[in-house]
Design a protein around this motif. Structure first.
Motif, PDB file in Angstrom:
ATOM      1  N   VAL A 173      -6.891   0.816  -7.429  1.00  0.00           N
ATOM      2  CA  VAL A 173      -7.204   2.063  -6.849  1.00  0.00           C
ATOM      3  C   VAL A 173      -7.493   2.242  -5.448  1.00  0.00           C
ATOM      4  O   VAL A 173      -7.150   2.991  -4.873  1.00  0.00           O
ATOM      5  N   ARG A 174      -8.289   1.174  -4.776  1.00  0.00           N
ATOM      6  CA  ARG A 174      -8.642   1.225  -3.666  1.00  0.00           C
ATOM      7  C   ARG A 174      -7.294   0.896  -2.696  1.00  0.00           C
ATOM      8  O   ARG A 174      -7.189   1.494  -1.756  1.00  0.00           O
TER       9      ARG A 174
ATOM     10  N   ALA B 243      11.155  -2.921  -8.885  1.00  0.00           N
ATOM     11  CA  ALA B 243      10.521  -1.968  -9.684  1.00  0.00           C
ATOM     12  C   ALA B 243       9.608  -1.117  -8.977  1.00  0.00           C
ATOM     13  O   ALA B 243       9.548   0.090  -9.088  1.00  0.00           O
ATOM     14  N   ALA B 244       8.930  -1.612  -7.976  1.00  0.00           N
ATOM     15  CA  ALA B 244       7.748  -0.934  -7.422  1.00  0.00           C
ATOM     16  C   ALA B 244       8.651   0.197  -6.241  1.00  0.00           C
ATOM     17  O   ALA B 244       8.404   1.139  -6.093  1.00  0.00           O
ATOM     18  N   VAL B 245      10.108  -0.200  -5.918  1.00  0.00           N
ATOM     19  CA  VAL B 245      10.841   0.310  -4.941  1.00  0.00           C
ATOM     20  C   VAL B 245      11.224   1.472  -5.754  1.00  0.00           C
ATOM     21  O   VAL B 245      11.045   2.666  -5.256  1.00  0.00           O
ATOM     22  N   ALA B 246      11.921   1.214  -6.889  1.00  0.00           N
ATOM     23  CA  ALA B 246      12.474   2.208  -7.865  1.00  0.00           C
ATOM     24  C   ALA B 246      11.431   3.328  -8.155  1.00  0.00           C
ATOM     25  O   ALA B 246      11.835   4.417  -8.427  1.00  0.00           O
ATOM     26  N   ASN B 247      10.252   2.809  -8.345  1.00  0.00           N
ATOM     27  CA  ASN B 247       9.070   3.877  -8.971  1.00  0.00           C
ATOM     28  C   ASN B 247       8.361   4.416  -7.867  1.00  0.00           C
ATOM     29  O   ASN B 247       7.350   5.066  -8.192  1.00  0.00           O
ATOM     30  N   ASP B 248       8.560   4.054  -6.661  1.00  0.00           N
ATOM     31  CA  ASP B 248       7.691   4.592  -5.540  1.00  0.00           C
ATOM     32  C   ASP B 248       6.266   4.061  -5.898  1.00  0.00           C
ATOM     33  O   ASP B 248       5.452   4.892  -5.611  1.00  0.00           O
ATOM     34  N   ALA B 249       6.113   2.859  -6.306  1.00  0.00           N
ATOM     35  CA  ALA B 249       4.487   2.432  -6.630  1.00  0.00           C
ATOM     36  C   ALA B 249       3.950   2.152  -5.232  1.00  0.00           C
ATOM     37  O   ALA B 249       4.635   1.444  -4.234  1.00  0.00           O
ATOM     38  N   GLN B 250       2.586   2.084  -4.851  1.00  0.00           N
ATOM     39  CA  GLN B 250       1.774   1.891  -4.237  1.00  0.00           C
ATOM     40  C   GLN B 250       1.421   0.381  -4.185  1.00  0.00           C
ATOM     41  O   GLN B 250       0.982  -0.357  -3.099  1.00  0.00           O
ATOM     42  N   VAL B 251       1.328  -0.272  -5.484  1.00  0.00           N
ATOM     43  CA  VAL B 251       0.637  -1.612  -5.737  1.00  0.00           C
ATOM     44  C   VAL B 251       1.359  -2.277  -6.628  1.00  0.00           C
ATOM     45  O   VAL B 251       1.935  -1.796  -7.684  1.00  0.00           O
ATOM     46  N   ILE B 252       1.725  -3.682  -6.485  1.00  0.00           N
ATOM     47  CA  ILE B 252       2.140  -4.571  -7.394  1.00  0.00           C
ATOM     48  C   ILE B 252       0.981  -5.390  -8.017  1.00  0.00           C
ATOM     49  O   ILE B 252       0.254  -5.925  -6.929  1.00  0.00           O
TER      50      ILE B 252
ATOM     51  N   LYS C 139      -1.521   4.997   0.720  1.00  0.00           N
ATOM     52  CA  LYS C 139      -1.156   6.302   0.833  1.00  0.00           C
ATOM     53  C   LYS C 139      -1.249   6.543   2.511  1.00  0.00           C
ATOM     54  O   LYS C 139      -1.084   7.553   2.825  1.00  0.00           O
ATOM     55  N   THR C 140      -2.508   5.835   3.036  1.00  0.00           N
ATOM     56  CA  THR C 140      -2.880   6.462   4.051  1.00  0.00           C
ATOM     57  C   THR C 140      -1.953   5.998   5.413  1.00  0.00           C
ATOM     58  O   THR C 140      -1.657   4.783   5.101  1.00  0.00           O
TER      59      THR C 140
ATOM     60  N   ARG D  55       3.780  -0.098   2.944  1.00  0.00           N
ATOM     61  CA  ARG D  55       4.051   0.992   1.614  1.00  0.00           C
ATOM     62  C   ARG D  55       3.388   0.404   0.467  1.00  0.00           C
ATOM     63  O   ARG D  55       3.095   1.122  -0.496  1.00  0.00           O
ATOM     64  N   ILE D  56       3.453  -1.085   0.235  1.00  0.00           N
ATOM     65  CA  ILE D  56       3.350  -1.660  -1.132  1.00  0.00           C
ATOM     66  C   ILE D  56       2.230  -2.831  -0.953  1.00  0.00           C
ATOM     67  O   ILE D  56       2.478  -3.789  -0.488  1.00  0.00           O
ATOM     68  N   LYS D  57       1.174  -2.561  -1.720  1.00  0.00           N
ATOM     69  CA  LYS D  57       0.089  -3.504  -1.791  1.00  0.00           C
ATOM     70  C   LYS D  57       0.273  -4.609  -2.646  1.00  0.00           C
ATOM     71  O   LYS D  57       0.701  -3.964  -3.954  1.00  0.00           O
ATOM     72  N   LEU D  58      -0.447  -5.756  -2.685  1.00  0.00           N
ATOM     73  CA  LEU D  58      -0.344  -6.864  -3.838  1.00  0.00           C
ATOM     74  C   LEU D  58      -1.490  -7.200  -3.989  1.00  0.00           C
ATOM     75  O   LEU D  58      -2.473  -7.855  -3.499  1.00  0.00           O
ATOM     76  N   ALA D  59      -1.653  -7.170  -5.531  1.00  0.00           N
ATOM     77  CA  ALA D  59      -3.212  -7.644  -5.987  1.00  0.00           C
ATOM     78  C   ALA D  59      -2.716  -8.665  -7.165  1.00  0.00           C
ATOM     79  O   ALA D  59      -1.670  -8.561  -7.796  1.00  0.00           O
ATOM     80  N   VAL D  60      -3.755  -9.549  -7.314  1.00  0.00           N
ATOM     81  CA  VAL D  60      -3.554 -10.701  -8.177  1.00  0.00           C
ATOM     82  C   VAL D  60      -4.971 -10.864  -9.110  1.00  0.00           C
ATOM     83  O   VAL D  60      -5.954 -10.395  -8.644  1.00  0.00           O
TER      84      VAL D  60
END
Lengths: 342, 222
Positions: free
Chosen positions: B214-215, B137-146, B221-222, B177-182
């Motif tokens: 948000v952080r 889902a993160a790849v399909a939606n081009d999400a920055q965070v899971i 993105k950077t 590209r994709i960060k992981l938060a818990v």
């Protein structure tokens, strides 16, 4: 002295050789009996056998009749529990899908006639026969203000509790309080002699002190209005509640308090003092990754705070399956070593 | 009434878990001439940010306050968005859900509510979500965070939760590209646990989680 007498001495402040030492092992029972959790929990005799075996192996004071929290939901109509190989069972079928269901939701007139009660009754009958005269037999009762969380999901309950119509909220709470009263009486009659009253909404971590005073407290009083509170332990599902210990004494009369590892234990001990029992609880989630030495040091720290002046019990939370056995042993060895009183 | 007064009055109402009072502040602001865009960007977003600061500092804030912060902010934002003259620019995308085997939804609801009001697009996968599903889902939606919520120890630390998501991100070269938060109760009891399950960050409550996410969006993105 028997463990039951040691517990009584700690509550009343009379002489005893050591503090009471509780160890709560629930899901480990399935591993003990080499069964899948679903098969294990379905058989009350199996649960009792596992409790007795684990108590004998480790030597702590108490045994548990709790099978899993979702058992209460099953008694109220839940049809599906999600059992896990490595952790606690989860309610997978909410009895109340939406607010309209509250009107038709009914509490059985006698929960001991419900098929889901049979395994609880079988478990308690064995525990009572085997150790009822000498050991604390613990049972778990969810408070009326928290019970809806396992009937409709925590977020829907929070929404109704905080934002919904109060008459509908109170209709559900009335039904839940009726269940709690029945549940407490049934557990006592079956042989439970320590009733852990789980009331997360009675913690300022969940709702404000104002809401506790105005809304939660009257429902807790109703829950506990029959049968007294001498055998009841105040527990907020591991959430801190130091700020409400005084009102709990004054308005509920409960003398035993199971303090959160996130709370200031020294403060709790000061507040409770010799009025009742302070239960110092180790953070057993950290025990997953601690060494045996770290576990031992933490047990010592807790007992050093709580033991002076007596009226103190050492215990754990809901021991995760991932905690190494060496740490369970280290915890209990240290508790027996540092918990000596004479 | 100045904007500062609106924000203060709104947050006091939220902190008292008084939704009607919070909505009254919003309605008063609209009557006083604020546009729907102003209500969101000058009142709700600063109020949520201010609430984040307050909750971060105030260890005694409670779950009901976190729930109301998210619920009210999300409700107001949704209503105001319908009245916007043009769709607002989103600051990023997050895929959120409860870990495999976990059926608890309150935590992610609080996080999602705050994120939506902060102009983050939330793709909510629901409860009992598999690791592969999060990554797909993160790849399909081009999400920055899971963002993975886990309220039980075995769903926080189990092999099918964050640990597997981290392994998949690594395997597919997506870690930059994709960060992981818990988040969830076990992490409160062991604040070092997030590292052991391979997460980039954690938060002790749902409101603070929104700030952390948000952080992470900005970092990704950077």
């Amino acid at each position: 002295m028997t463990p039951l007498q040691i517990l009584d001495a700690a509550v009343t402040g009379s002489a005893a050789p050591r503090i009471p030492i509780f160890c709560n092992l629930f899901d480990q029972g399935a591993r003990e009996m080499n069964l899948h959790p679903k098969a294990y929990f379905a058989d009350g005799a199996c649960v009792a056998e596992a409790q007795l075996r684990m108590q004998k192996r480790y030597g702590y004071d108490n045994v548990w009749s709790l099978q899993y929290v979702g058992k209460e939901a099953e008694l109220l109509g839940c049809k599906k529990i999600l059992f896990a190989d490595d952790g606690v069972p989860n309610v997978a079928d909410f009895v109340i899908g939406n607010w309209d269901d509250i009107g038709t939701f009914e509490v059985p007139s006698d929960i001991t006639q419900h098929p889901a009660w049979q395994s609880v009754a079988d478990c308690l009958a064995i525990l009572r026969d085997e150790v009822g005269a000498t050991r604390p037999i613990c049972a778990y009762v969810t408070a009326s203000t928290t019970l809806p969380a396992i009937l409709m999901g925590m977020d829907k309950w929070m929404e109704l509790f905080l934002l919904g119509p109060t008459d509908l909220r109170d209709e559900l709470l009335r039904k839940c309080a009726d269940f709690v009263q029945q549940h407490l009486a049934a557990l006592r009659a079956a042989g439970a002699n320590v009733l852990v009253y789980s009331t997360p909404f009675g913690s300022p971590y969940f709702v404000s002190k104002k809401i506790i005073a105005n809304t939660v407290m009257p429902w807790m009083q109703k829950d506990l209005s029959r049968g007294g509170v001498a055998d009841v332990v105040y527990y907020c599902g591991m959430a801190p509640f130091n700020e409400v210990i005084d009102p709990v004494f004054a308005q509920l009369g409960i003398r035993s308090h199971y303090i959160s590892p996130l709370a200031d234990l020294a403060e709790a001990k000061r507040i409770i003092n010799s009025r009742g029992l302070t239960c110092g609880v180790i953070d057993d989630i950290k025990m997953i990754h601690w060494s045996a030495e770290e576990t031992r040091a933490e047990v010592r720290r807790i007992i050093d705070i709580g033991k002076p002046g007596g009226h103190f019990l050492f215990g754990n939370g809901v021991m995760p399956m991932a905690v190494p056995e060496a740490n369970i042993r280290a915890m209990l060895d240290a508790a027996f070593e540092f918990g000596q009183l004479s | 009434m100045t904007l500062t007064n609106y924000i203060q009055a709104y947050n006091e109402a939220v902190f008292e878990t008084d939704k009607p009072a919070a909505l009254a502040v919003v309605n008063q602001a609209l009557r006083d001439g604020l546009s729907p865009e102003d209500v969101v960007f000058k009142l709700v977003i600063p109020a949520v940010e201010s609430m984040m600061e307050r909750i971060e500092k105030d260890q005694d804030s409670n779950l009901a306050q976190h729930f109301m912060t998210a619920q009210i902010a999300a409700d107001v934002t949704e209503k105001m968005l319908e009245k916007f003259s043009s769709p607002p620019e989103i600051i990023g995308k997050v895929v959120i859900g409860a870990a495999s085997g976990d059926l608890h939804s309150l935590g992610k609801r609080i996080v999602s509510g705050c994120l939506k009001s902060l102009m983050v697009k939330v793709i909510d996968l629901g409860i009992n979500v598999g690791a592969e599903q999060f990554v797909e889902a993160a790849v399909a939606n081009d999400a920055q965070v899971i963002a993975i919520s886990a309220m039980m120890v075995h769903t926080a630390t189990g092999e099918n939760g964050s640990i597997k998501v981290r392994a998949l991100l690594k395997q597919r070269g997506l870690e930059d590209r994709i960060k992981l938060a818990v988040g969830g109760a076990p992490y409160r009891f062991d604040p070092a646990l997030f590292r052991k399950v391979g997460a980039d960050a954690w938060a002790p409550d749902g409101v603070t989680a929104a700030k952390v996410i948000v952080r992470l969006i900005n970092e990704a993105k950077t």
